[in-house]
Enzyme design. Structure first.
Site, PDB file in Angstrom:
ATOM      1  N   HIS A  67      34.054 -28.210  21.344  1.00  0.00           N
ATOM      2  CA  HIS A  67      32.732 -28.851  21.479  1.00  0.00           C
ATOM      3  C   HIS A  67      32.014 -28.870  20.137  1.00  0.00           C
ATOM      4  CE1 HIS A  67      31.432 -24.684  21.653  1.00  0.00           C
ATOM      5  NE2 HIS A  67      30.194 -25.082  21.464  1.00  0.00           N
ATOM      6  N   LYS A  72      37.172 -21.464  15.512  1.00  0.00           N
ATOM      7  CA  LYS A  72      37.050 -20.286  14.651  1.00  0.00           C
ATOM      8  C   LYS A  72      37.434 -19.032  15.409  1.00  0.00           C
ATOM      9  CE  LYS A  72      35.695 -18.656  10.668  1.00  0.00           C
ATOM     10  NZ  LYS A  72      36.945 -17.838  10.691  1.00  0.00           N
ATOM     11  N   LYS A  96      30.614 -16.311  21.721  1.00  0.00           N
ATOM     12  CA  LYS A  96      30.023 -15.551  20.617  1.00  0.00           C
ATOM     13  C   LYS A  96      29.347 -16.485  19.612  1.00  0.00           C
ATOM     14  CE  LYS A  96      32.958 -12.433  19.200  1.00  0.00           C
ATOM     15  NZ  LYS A  96      33.985 -11.647  18.484  1.00  0.00           N
ATOM     16  N   LYS A 108      41.618 -18.278  18.563  1.00  0.00           N
ATOM     17  CA  LYS A 108      42.168 -16.953  18.253  1.00  0.00           C
ATOM     18  C   LYS A 108      43.664 -17.077  18.047  1.00  0.00           C
ATOM     19  CE  LYS A 108      40.472 -12.697  18.136  1.00  0.00           C
ATOM     20  NZ  LYS A 108      39.054 -12.408  17.891  1.00  0.00           N
ATOM     21  N   SER A 364      31.574 -15.035   8.339  1.00  0.00           N
ATOM     22  CA  SER A 364      32.649 -16.013   8.115  1.00  0.00           C
ATOM     23  C   SER A 364      32.052 -17.414   7.953  1.00  0.00           C
ATOM     24  CB  SER A 364      33.606 -16.039   9.306  1.00  0.00           C
ATOM     25  OG  SER A 364      34.554 -15.005   9.196  1.00  0.00           O
TER      26      SER A 364
END
Ligand code: GLU
Length: 473
Positions: A67, A72, A96, A108, A364
């Site tokens: 979306h 990430k 998160k 992930k 990050s």
């Protein structure tokens, strides 16, 4: 997995999601789309070991949601890696990022190896081959999917990834943004290493500064003097312990695989870390008491318990024995939904992973922005700010006829460098997210726990962006 847990890690994320979805107004189909993992890439590749044998490596990359782009999330190296785990962790990344307003989808990766069983050269070959496989399938890139460190990986692995990516994509000017958590010399940002632990500290400090929350728990406002137990002395646990100690709390116990140690007067995480490096074990630390099992640390009486290792460590079996008043989930998924139910009943506040450990991905994001802008934070304004502050101070001194002392002078004149900016950006992010979640909880007192309030925040944000994309008018 505990005896009374009947569902997988991914199912337990879905369970927590469903519990929260009831407090939102979104269409069932849209909620189903948010929950689903969009792309799952399972791969096998060979590696020739130093002894000449060939081993088949099992690895994954999951993109939970696009979306927002890029996706990430970290890459973990662990024996326990499996598709369900990577899917669960990728979903947590989506939620998160939404909670802390980092404009990424969740992803992930995982490689099913115990890094301790491989030489550095073997690990380099595995990491580079994994990266090449991701490039082949268009599963990595600054605008596609950006990995980072996770359990069992760190800056060294990220340096191998960026080097492999850049050599396969010659001339790609933004190649450094294909991965974060890199060493500073390879395009990393100052402040990334300690980011997750620092974010845990900022989040818990904010919770402890809320008088109404502390009153309910029967605790004094503020962190000063609070007792803390940290499980895991990896990057996240080590830095959490460090910032709690520096912030005035007392770290009374630390736990690792081999056992746990307790000291009422408080432990210094670095001394314990050096002791472990020297002796190979956390146990027998001078002045501390050994605990029989590492899991005993989770059941110690303390104000704040920080599980900072792996998922499912507090479950239906041991949650009734937890005596902490606050649990700060520094790891991903350390408490199961069954544990959540028990905490609610026992009046324990569980501060959930998908917001509390978001410091890593937040920094990050700052690193990725640095890579895309090709300039170090603070480079343009540091000297200007220092000159301006010097001038203002000079004018004040002249007008008042008084002189500021040297320590104050240094502090006032200082222009922000990269680490200052990264830390303050992180502090702002964590404080804002804590308040946002607590406000959602206060507005709707039938929400049973803070995790559910955090999920409500995440679901609302992800759903809104789907609607704004025109996918679900
Ligand atoms: N692995 C970390 C996490 O679980 C960091 C992810 C990132 O920086 O992308 O949040």
């Amino acid at each position: 997995m505990s005896s009374n847990q009947h569902y997988s890690f991914f199912q337990s994320v879905e369970k927590s999601f469903d519990k929260a979805a009831k407090f939102t107004k979104w269409d069932l189909g849209l909620l189903e789309q948010i929950k689903a993992c969009n792309s799952v890439y399972q791969m096998r590749f060979p590696v020739k070991l130093d002894n000449g044998n060939i081993e088949v490596i099992e690895a994954y990359r999951v993109q939970h949601s696009q979306h927002k782009s890029p996706c990430k999330g970290g890459i973990r190296f662990s024996d326990e890696v499996n598709q369900d785990e990577v899917m669960a962790l990728a979903s947590l990344m989506t939620y998160k990022c939404a909670i802390v307003n980092v404009p990424f989808g969740g992803g992930k990766g995982g490689i099913k190896i115990n890094p301790r069983n491989y030489s550095t050269y073997e690990l380099e070959k595995i990491t580079r081959r994994y990266t090449a496989e991701l490039v082949k399938k268009n599963f990595i890139g600054p605008g596609i999917d950006v990995p980072a460190p996770d359990y069992g990986t760190g800056p060294r692995e990220m340096a191998w990834i960026v080097d492999t990516y850049a050599s396969l994509k010659p001339g790609e000017i933004d190649a450094a943004g294909c991965v974060t958590g890199k060493p500073v010399t390879q395009g990393g940002v100052r402040g990334r290493t300690e980011a997750t632990g620092l974010g845990v500290f900022f989040g818990i400090r904010e919770v402890c500064n809320m008088p109404d929350v502390m009153q309910k728990l029967g605790l004094k406002v503020g962190l000063q003097g609070k007792t803390v137990v940290v499980q895991g002395l990896g990057n996240v646990g080590y830095h959490s312990a460090k910032f709690f100690r520096e912030g005035g709390a007392k770290v009374v116990a630390l736990a690792e695989f081999e056992g746990a140690i307790y000291c009422e007067e408080g432990l210094n995480e670095d001394e314990v870390f050096q002791h472990r490096k020297k002796t190979g074990s956390i146990l027998n630390f001078p002045g501390a008491k050994n605990l029989a099992k590492n899991t005993d640390a989770l059941e110690l009486a303390c104000d704040i318990l920080i599980p900072a290792a792996l998922e499912n460590v507090i479950n239906g079996d041991n949650a009734p024995n937890v005596k902490a008043k606050i649990i700060g989930e520094a790891a991903n998924g350390p408490c199961t939904p069954e544990a959540d139910e028990i905490f609610s009943k026992n009046g324990i506040l569980c501060v959930p992973d998908m917001y509390l450990n978001a410091g890593g991905v937040t920094v990050s994001y700052f690193e990725w922005l640095k890579n895309l802008s090709h300039v170090r934070y603070g480079r343009m304004e540091k000297r200007f700010t220092e000159n301006l502050n010097t001038h203002i101070l000079g004018q004040i001194e002249e007008l008042t006829g008084k002189r500021v002392d040297d320590i104050e002078r240094k502090f006032i004149m200082h222009g922000p460098d990269e680490q200052d900016l990264v830390h303050s950006g992180l502090e702002e992010t964590m404080i804002a997210a804590t308040r946002e979640i607590m406000d959602i909880w206060k507005e709707n007192p039938s929400i049973p726990d803070m995790r559910t309030a955090a999920y409500v925040s995440a679901i609302n944000k992800v759903a809104t962006s789907y609607v704004e994309l025109g996918i679900f008018p």
